[in-house]
Design a protein around this motif. Structure first.
Motif, mmCIF file in Angstrom:
data_model
loop_
_atom_site.group_PDB
_atom_site.id
_atom_site.type_symbol
_atom_site.label_atom_id
_atom_site.label_comp_id
_atom_site.label_asym_id
_atom_site.label_seq_id
_atom_site.Cartn_x
_atom_site.Cartn_y
_atom_site.Cartn_z
ATOM 1 N N THR A 80 72.510 14.194 84.524
ATOM 2 C CA THR A 80 71.263 14.401 83.784
ATOM 3 C C THR A 80 71.132 15.819 83.262
ATOM 4 O OG1 THR A 80 70.138 12.683 85.064
ATOM 5 C CG2 THR A 80 68.740 14.318 84.000
ATOM 6 N N SER A 147 71.908 10.965 80.919
ATOM 7 C CA SER A 147 70.461 10.776 80.918
ATOM 8 C C SER A 147 69.804 12.128 80.641
ATOM 9 C CB SER A 147 69.981 10.221 82.270
ATOM 10 O OG SER A 147 68.596 9.986 82.256
ATOM 11 N N ILE A 148 68.613 12.095 80.018
ATOM 12 C CA ILE A 148 67.937 13.335 79.633
ATOM 13 C C ILE A 148 66.503 13.306 80.144
ATOM 14 C CG2 ILE A 148 67.136 14.743 77.683
ATOM 15 C CD1 ILE A 148 69.544 13.573 76.105
ATOM 16 N N CYS A 149 66.065 14.432 80.662
ATOM 17 C CA CYS A 149 64.701 14.576 81.183
ATOM 18 C C CYS A 149 64.009 15.716 80.432
ATOM 19 C CB CYS A 149 64.753 14.881 82.682
ATOM 20 S SG CYS A 149 63.148 15.231 83.426
ATOM 21 N N GLN A 166 61.855 14.316 72.156
ATOM 22 C CA GLN A 166 62.450 13.015 72.441
ATOM 23 C C GLN A 166 62.905 12.318 71.161
ATOM 24 O OE1 GLN A 166 60.993 9.852 71.731
ATOM 25 N NE2 GLN A 166 61.884 8.447 73.211
ATOM 26 N N ARG A 170 66.710 11.425 70.150
ATOM 27 C CA ARG A 170 66.997 10.000 69.957
ATOM 28 C C ARG A 170 67.762 9.747 68.649
ATOM 29 N NH1 ARG A 170 67.372 7.161 73.596
ATOM 30 N NH2 ARG A 170 65.248 7.090 74.407
ATOM 31 N N ILE A 178 65.967 8.482 78.057
ATOM 32 C CA ILE A 178 65.225 9.746 77.990
ATOM 33 C C ILE A 178 63.904 9.590 78.736
ATOM 34 C CG2 ILE A 178 64.163 11.471 76.495
ATOM 35 C CD1 ILE A 178 66.102 10.666 74.296
ATOM 36 N N ALA A 200 65.072 10.068 85.754
ATOM 37 C CA ALA A 200 66.208 10.135 84.829
ATOM 38 C C ALA A 200 67.529 9.866 85.548
ATOM 39 C CB ALA A 200 66.239 11.501 84.149
#
Length: 518
Positions: A80, A147-149, A166, A170, A178, A200
């Protein structure tokens, strides 16, 4: 007709009931590593025993410990990247108080400059947040991020910055999960960041499981709606579970609490759920699992996600026992392998269950059990184990008891027969209801729909009453769209928190509503 399924650390249970709660059949099988084959076996057997055609099932209700188990025993966790939106670069490292086996999944940390102040004013010279992303996007691709937070320091006041970031990310990575922190938690930066990062990191676990479960239900010809239960004991749709896996972490325990209340027909009680990996103790108030007040923790990590108020002991029937210098040591569990490795089943591992069976051989019925191997255990040592476990459980119960009355205690879970008479024999208000082994799956069948708002509002030219009324209406409309019947919708809590230290009228509103499915 309803099909309820609970995937525990030891067993996977399935029940078929009608809308009035009449139990038609149930099945219990050991949980498999992939969880899917265990669900298939249990569900198929329950449907066959009830002689119910799949088209007569109007809803499937699923609770699982799959997500929380992935945190204890890392599997399929996502690498992440954390994107912070802050006034100035923060020296606080993410993952404070995290165990090392989870912290390593925070692979990259990026910091963007926010254009907002907490007072409502903006920078004189704006640097659009999305313009700061160019280098970050290239780096995310090179690092193999899964994965992104996104966490904005002021997102409870201004969610737009998180949304902009976001949307931009995207465009480049349409398939990477996300997480935006304003959708997970409210005030409290570190708690909100912790909860969002955990969400995430868990994204791959839940998505793979949900895709497999959806395919399984198609194989079983179950064309009805299906839901997962979440931390507060209510239902969530599969797509929501895929986006917010952290909201399912406490579902197994809350299913057990609700099932115990249904089986015992008690509106207020303390529930002791004896499983293979843990012993969980919680409280039912007015027919619903009690939620924790204030910040909660997951693996001792502070988060601001609403969780059930639970006292958990980190061992269960499958926990390994050893003696070191005369002291008892309770170690990892072999819950799903107890019928192979436990001494009472002919194995070589000394478990908590073996300790009870040594001293109370009539407490647990299983045709596969043989007492021969237990002869090598010391009865004195086994009594020490029982004494320690009993004391710790009773201490948990005492902390949950109301001051002005003694709530009855309901024992459930597959290991509860070990305790019913031996540990709690002197208690006057003890219930050990029929159906105790499958109370989790039963509880899942009767979980309500829920909707919740926990958000900070600038009132500007509006009155407090107008903003609260608007929030109430949005909760009611959300429940209606989820499928709740109009007459069943009720607001169970409405809370207002003013911010006296901010200029202007600022109000945090937290409202929760429940409704029953049609």
């Amino acid at each position: 007709m309803r099909l309820g399924i609970d995937v525990g650390g030891t067993n996977t249970d399935a029940v078929v009931v009608n809308d009035e709660g009449k139990l038609f059949s149930w099945a219990k099988h050991l949980t498999t590593v992939d969880i899917i084959s265990g669900i298939h076996t249990a569900a198929s057997e329950a449907l066959s025993e009830a002689n119910i055609q799949p088209e007569n099932i109007t809803g499937v209700f699923l609770g699982t410990t799959h997500v929380v188990n992935a945190l204890f025993h890392p599997r399929q966790l996502a690498k992440t990247a954390l994107v912070r939106i802050v006034k100035r670069p923060s020296a606080i490292k993410p993952g404070l108080q995290w165990p090392d086996h989870l912290k390593k999944y925070i692979k990259k940390i990026y910091q963007l400059r926010s254009n907002n102040h907490y007072t409502g004013s903006k920078n004189n010279i704006d640097i659009p947040v999305v313009e700061q992303l160019k280098d970050i996007i290239a780096d995310i691709e090179n690092e193999g991020i899964q994965s992104i937070c996104i966490v904005g320091s002021f997102s409870p006041l201004y969610e737009s910055e998180e949304v902009e970031v976001q949307q931009k990310i995207r465009e480049y990575f349409p398939y990477i999960p996300i997480t935006m922190s304003h959708e997970i938690g409210s005030t409290g930066f570190l708690e909100r960041e912790n909860a969002s990062l955990l969400n995430a990191i868990l994204s791959s676990v839940i998505r793979e499981a949900m895709v497999s479960i959806a395919e399984l239900f198609k194989q079983l010809r179950l064309e009805c709606p299906y839901w997962l239960t979440q931390n507060d004991g209510s239902l969530m749709e599969i797509k929501d579970a895929m986006n917010y896996p952290i909201l399912t972490i406490g579902s197994g325990v809350t299913n057990s609490l609700r099932g115990a209340a249904i089986l015992s027909k008690l509106q207020c009680c303390i529930v002791v759920d004896v499983g293979g990996s843990t012993i969980d103790i919680g409280r039912i108030i007015n027919g619903h699992p009690e939620a924790s007040v204030g910040p909660s923790t997951i693996l001792n990590i502070p988060v601001n996600v609403r969780m059930p108020r639970i006292e958990s002991l980190p061992y269960g029937g499958g926990s390994l026992i050893s003696m070191k210098d005369g002291a008892i040591d309770i170690e990892d569990t072999i819950a799903s392998d107890i019928e192979h490795d436990g001494m009472a089943w002919g194995g070589e591992c000394w478990t908590l269950t073996d300790s009870f069976l040594k001293v109370f051989p009539e407490s647990f019925n299983d045709e596969k059990i043989s007492m021969n191997e237990l002869e090598q255990l010391s009865a004195v040592d086994c009594r020490k184990v029982i004494s320690r476990v009993s004391k710790e459980m009773k201490d948990c119960i005492a902390r949950l008891q109301l001051k002005n009355e003694e709530l009855p205690v309901v024992l459930v879970g597959g290991g509860s027969p070990l305790l019913a008479e031996q540990v709690f024999g002197k208690y006057e208000k003890i219930y050990h209801p029929a159906g105790y082994p499958i109370c989790n799956a039963l509880g899942a069948c009767f979980a309500p729909l829920s909707a919740e708002i926990d958000k900070v509002f600038w009132l500007n030219n509006k009155t407090k009453q107008e903003e609260v009324a608007k929030a109430k209406n949005s909760i009611i409309e959300e429940l209606r769209l989820k499928g709740a019947t109009k007459e069943s919708i009720r607001l169970i809590s409405v809370e207002e928190f003013p911010f006296d230290y901010l200029k202007g009228d600022v109000l945090r509103i937290r409202i929760k509503g429940l409704g029953e499915i049609k």
